[in-house]
Design a protein around this motif. Structure first.
Motif, short mmCIF file in Angstrom:
data_model
loop_
_atom_site.label_atom_id
_atom_site.label_comp_id
_atom_site.label_asym_id
_atom_site.label_seq_id
_atom_site.Cartn_x
_atom_site.Cartn_y
_atom_site.Cartn_z
N ALA A 233 0.68 -1.06 -0.05
CA ALA A 233 0.09 -0.16 0.02
C ALA A 233 0.52 1.46 -0.37
O ALA A 233 1.67 1.18 0.64
CB ALA A 233 -0.85 0.16 1.76
N GLU A 234 0.51 1.92 -0.98
CA GLU A 234 1.55 3.13 -1.49
C GLU A 234 0.65 5.12 -1.07
O GLU A 234 -0.41 5.11 -1.65
CB GLU A 234 2.06 3.49 -2.36
N VAL A 235 1.94 5.05 -0.31
CA VAL A 235 1.08 6.54 -0.22
C VAL A 235 1.33 7.42 -0.25
O VAL A 235 2.95 7.36 0.39
CB VAL A 235 -0.64 6.50 1.38
N PRO A 236 1.74 8.42 -0.18
CA PRO A 236 2.39 10.08 -0.48
C PRO A 236 2.33 11.15 0.93
O PRO A 236 1.71 11.56 0.85
CB PRO A 236 1.97 10.56 -1.63
N GLN A 237 3.55 11.44 1.20
CA GLN A 237 3.61 12.32 1.89
C GLN A 237 2.96 13.71 1.02
O GLN A 237 2.16 14.73 1.72
CB GLN A 237 4.88 12.78 2.49
N TRP A 238 3.04 13.66 0.23
CA TRP A 238 3.00 15.54 -0.74
C TRP A 238 2.59 14.66 -1.83
O TRP A 238 2.81 14.41 -2.47
CB TRP A 238 4.11 16.00 -0.86
N THR A 239 0.86 15.49 -2.14
CA THR A 239 0.69 14.83 -3.48
C THR A 239 0.63 15.84 -4.87
O THR A 239 1.13 16.69 -4.43
CB THR A 239 -1.04 15.27 -3.27
N SER A 240 0.64 14.79 -6.04
CA SER A 240 0.91 15.79 -7.10
C SER A 240 0.55 15.14 -8.50
O SER A 240 0.65 13.75 -8.68
CB SER A 240 2.54 15.48 -7.44
N TRP A 241 -0.86 15.93 -8.43
CA TRP A 241 -1.87 15.78 -10.03
C TRP A 241 -1.05 15.09 -10.93
O TRP A 241 -1.74 14.46 -12.19
CB TRP A 241 -3.33 16.14 -9.98
N SER A 242 0.41 15.82 -11.21
CA SER A 242 0.69 15.19 -12.70
C SER A 242 0.27 14.07 -12.62
O SER A 242 0.65 13.16 -14.30
CB SER A 242 1.29 16.16 -12.78
N LEU A 243 0.91 13.04 -11.63
CA LEU A 243 1.14 11.87 -12.28
C LEU A 243 -0.46 10.78 -11.69
O LEU A 243 -0.34 9.49 -12.29
CB LEU A 243 1.26 10.75 -10.21
N ALA A 244 -1.40 11.64 -12.01
CA ALA A 244 -2.48 10.78 -12.42
C ALA A 244 -3.17 10.90 -14.16
O ALA A 244 -4.21 10.39 -13.77
CB ALA A 244 -3.85 11.36 -11.28
N ASP A 245 -2.97 12.21 -14.48
CA ASP A 245 -3.08 11.89 -15.70
C ASP A 245 -3.01 10.63 -17.10
O ASP A 245 -2.52 10.25 -17.05
CB ASP A 245 -1.71 12.76 -16.16
N PRO A 246 -3.87 10.32 -16.32
CA PRO A 246 -4.05 8.83 -18.11
C PRO A 246 -4.18 9.62 -19.54
O PRO A 246 -4.48 8.07 -20.33
CB PRO A 246 -6.05 8.69 -17.48
N THR A 247 -4.68 10.67 -20.01
CA THR A 247 -4.34 11.10 -21.12
C THR A 247 -2.96 11.04 -22.16
O THR A 247 -2.07 10.90 -21.54
CB THR A 247 -4.81 12.26 -21.69
N PRO A 248 -3.42 10.32 -23.14
CA PRO A 248 -1.78 10.23 -23.99
C PRO A 248 -0.99 11.37 -24.27
O PRO A 248 -1.32 12.57 -24.76
CB PRO A 248 -2.08 9.21 -25.06
N CYS A 249 0.72 11.22 -23.74
CA CYS A 249 0.96 12.54 -24.50
C CYS A 249 2.18 12.18 -25.78
O CYS A 249 1.88 11.02 -26.41
CB CYS A 249 2.45 11.86 -23.73
#
Length: 402
Positions: A233-249
């Motif tokens: 179970a992984e959890v961050p100390q600081w969140t960053s929403w760029s890691l959640a982007d599912p759209t193709p680059c």
């Protein structure tokens, strides 16, 4: 807790660390079906220690017969490493302060990972003994990260776990990572869920920083020998929403090239500074281990480099996956710089200390500018891990019944 609930809880010493620190196991209830929860596997991922204590309190507040399982809580798998982490004191939300006190051991000194490279530190042996004696149907290992999102790694998919992951993350304001490099090449049956490859029967990895597609024999695989499974179970100390982007680059090439160049140039600079420092034991080994990872990873990600027989990046990369590679190109040199800065502690090292402190400040500012980290309060980190552990235990128990 063991004193207040002598009929249900016991505190056992199940081994010693390399420095002679006790490895303590809090056991709750004597049911034959057991769940094992491991905290403190990585010294720089501290939240698991709070999670196991809070989860134990909640279990003890419920009737023993409510769930029909017993719990084993390994309170800290790497106490030696934990003692080398310098906490941020009154400002835990300060990313720079966190990095300044960071310690991350070399791969062969990390208890869960060490068996995959043929090492056998006493912490690994103690954990493997606990698994062999208790034969847990579920092992949950509590991990974290500095900046990023949440995700789960498993030895076998537990259908339904993704619902808890998504619902809890949404409620608590945690991004679900689309493609963390930790599990970059693994199957993902649901968002945020990654299934690790099976352990090869007679194979040991000969180096510590191969691609994440190669796993080897870790302590995560041990419960599978007895029909159990492992959930990380992984959890961050600081969140960053760029890691959640599912759209193709549409064009990941420039970002990948920049990430590879960043790894190479910063590793080269830090390797030169490392050569000027006296040996400081685990801090030096940790920094050297981090730096040794940079060149192989740079070659793996660099579209200008061909690696015959090497790992192939997915043909289509999401924004989250590109961001994960970028993040690691910042994170690994930051870890190395932080540990080297702590090695430069003598008066004769003042110039090196100041140089490394300046690099740490500048690189941390770049890290923050790219990923806009937002502090996730500790109670939310703990709550999210508890929800994942309890959901995994419930789902795994249902599998046993079937």
């Amino acid at each position: 807790m063991a004193t207040r609930h002598p009929d249900r809880a016991r505190l056992l010493t199940v081994g010693q660390s390399r420095a002679g620190q006790p490895l303590e196991l809090l056991t709750v209830d004597d049911a034959p079906r057991r769940a094992l929860v491991v905290a403190g596997a990585h010294s720089n991922e501290c939240v698991g220690g709070a999670t196991v204590l809070e989860l134990a309190r909640r279990v003890l507040a419920e009737p023993a017969e409510e769930h029909g399982i017993g719990w084993d809580f390994l309170l800290c798998l790497d106490p030696d490493g934990a003692r080398l982490v310098e906490c941020a004191g009154e400002q835990p939300e300060d990313l720079l302060a966190h990095l300044r006190g960071l310690f991350r051991p070399a791969g062969e000194e990390q208890p869960e990972w060490a068996p995959s490279v043929g090492a056998a530190p006493p912490e690994s042996e103690a954990l493997l003994r606990v698994i062999e004696e208790r034969r847990p149907f579920l092992q949950c290992s509590l991990h974290g990260t500095d900046v990023g999102g949440t995700f789960v790694q498993t030895t076998r998919h537990l259908p339904g776990l993704e619902r808890t992951l998504t619902a809890s993350a949404t409620e608590l304001g945690i991004p679900v990572e689309d493609g963390p490099y930790d599990a970059f090449y693994w199957p993902s049956p649901a968002p945020g869920i990654f299934v690790m490859p099976p352990s090869p029967p007679d194979e040991r990895r000969t180096h510590t920083h191969a691609s994440s597609r190669e796993l080897g024999t870790t302590t995560w695989h041990a419960p599978t020998h007895y029909g159990g499974e492992t959930v990380i179970a992984e959890v961050p100390q600081w969140t960053s929403w760029s890691l959640a982007d599912p759209t193709p680059c549409p064009d990941p090439g420039p970002a990948l090239t920049a990430a590879a160049d960043r790894l190479r140039s910063r590793a080269h600079l830090l390797s030169g500074l490392l050569a000027r420092l006296r040996d400081h034991g685990p801090l030096t080994r940790g920094a050297r281990s981090a730096l040794s990872a940079c060149a192989p990873l740079a070659d793996e990600w660099d579209p200008r480099v061909s690696l015959p027989g090497g790992p192939q990046l997915p043909p289509v990369l999401s924004g989250g996956r590109v961001a994960s590679l970028e993040l690691w190109s910042h994170r690994i040199p930051l870890r190395a710089a932080a540990m080297l800065r702590r090695c430069a502690d003598a008066p004769s090292d003042a110039e090196l200390h100041n140089r490394l402190d300046g690099l740490l400040r500048a690189w941390c500012a770049e890290y923050a500018a790219r990923f806009t980290p937002q502090w996730l309060p500790i109670d939310r980190q703990v709550e999210h891990q508890i929800r994942l552990v309890r959901a995994a235990a419930s789902l795994a128990t249902a599998n046993l019944r079937h």
